[in-house]
Design a protein around this motif. Sequence first.
Motif, PDB file in Angstrom:
ATOM      1  N   SER A 135      -0.334  87.442  24.063  1.00 30.33           N
ATOM      2  CA  SER A 135      -0.452  86.008  23.888  1.00 30.33           C
ATOM      3  C   SER A 135      -0.441  85.663  22.401  1.00 30.33           C
ATOM      4  N   THR A 136      -0.546  84.394  22.109  1.00 25.39           N
ATOM      5  CA  THR A 136      -0.650  83.928  20.722  1.00 25.39           C
ATOM      6  C   THR A 136      -1.953  83.158  20.565  1.00 25.39           C
ATOM      7  N   PHE A 137      -2.516  83.201  19.365  1.00 25.71           N
ATOM      8  CA  PHE A 137      -3.811  82.573  19.105  1.00 25.71           C
ATOM      9  C   PHE A 137      -3.751  81.726  17.841  1.00 25.71           C
ATOM     10  N   GLN A 138      -4.588  80.720  17.816  1.00 19.81           N
ATOM     11  CA  GLN A 138      -4.724  79.865  16.638  1.00 19.81           C
ATOM     12  C   GLN A 138      -6.191  79.861  16.232  1.00 19.81           C
ATOM     13  N   ILE A 184     -10.022  85.215  26.339  1.00 21.65           N
ATOM     14  CA  ILE A 184      -9.808  83.762  26.325  1.00 21.65           C
ATOM     15  C   ILE A 184      -8.676  83.437  27.281  1.00 21.65           C
ATOM     16  N   SER A 234     -10.212  78.051  24.810  1.00 21.33           N
ATOM     17  CA  SER A 234     -10.707  78.388  23.480  1.00 21.33           C
ATOM     18  C   SER A 234     -12.106  78.974  23.584  1.00 21.33           C
ATOM     19  N   VAL A 236     -11.418  79.844  18.297  1.00 22.05           N
ATOM     20  CA  VAL A 236     -10.174  80.559  18.570  1.00 22.05           C
ATOM     21  C   VAL A 236      -9.545  79.962  19.819  1.00 22.05           C
ATOM     22  N   ARG A 237      -8.287  79.534  19.696  1.00 19.56           N
ATOM     23  CA  ARG A 237      -7.576  78.935  20.832  1.00 19.56           C
ATOM     24  C   ARG A 237      -6.431  79.851  21.250  1.00 19.56           C
ATOM     25  N   ASN A 238      -6.356  80.112  22.559  1.00 19.62           N
ATOM     26  CA  ASN A 238      -5.253  80.884  23.124  1.00 19.62           C
ATOM     27  C   ASN A 238      -4.114  79.903  23.376  1.00 19.62           C
ATOM     28  N   THR A 239      -3.084  79.965  22.542  1.00 19.92           N
ATOM     29  CA  THR A 239      -1.961  79.035  22.646  1.00 19.92           C
ATOM     30  C   THR A 239      -0.829  79.589  23.512  1.00 19.92           C
ATOM     31  N   SER A 248      -0.158  91.867  21.003  1.00 24.10           N
ATOM     32  CA  SER A 248      -0.887  91.022  21.938  1.00 24.10           C
ATOM     33  C   SER A 248       0.100  90.458  22.952  1.00 24.10           C
ATOM     34  N   MET A 289      -9.068  88.509  22.104  1.00 24.91           N
ATOM     35  CA  MET A 289      -8.893  88.343  20.657  1.00 24.91           C
ATOM     36  C   MET A 289     -10.098  88.954  19.960  1.00 24.91           C
TER      37      MET A 289
END
Length: 93
Positions: free
Chosen positions: A13-16, A85, A90, A46-49, A11, A56
Amino acid sequence: GVLFPFGHGLSYSTFQLGQLELEGESVQKGEPRYSAGQDVRCAVEVRNTGEVDDSMVVQLYVRQSGADQADNPRKELRDFSKSLIKAGGSARL
């Protein structure tokens, strides 16, 4: 064995992931249990951090409790959802 599990990928990006929410839940011994054919709604925040917009995919796996392991898979992909996202944003999937 398999090098990467199904759905594993790279990816930008990173996700939480937030807490999984279940509607129609019946709890026994702290575990949700459902009857065959029962409708259950699931959702997760789901949050795109990361710093870039990215997609995602959230996958929902289920298993049949007490089923004969020889006749049924250990886990079964029941549904999935994909969403773009924005960075810092989110989505509820």
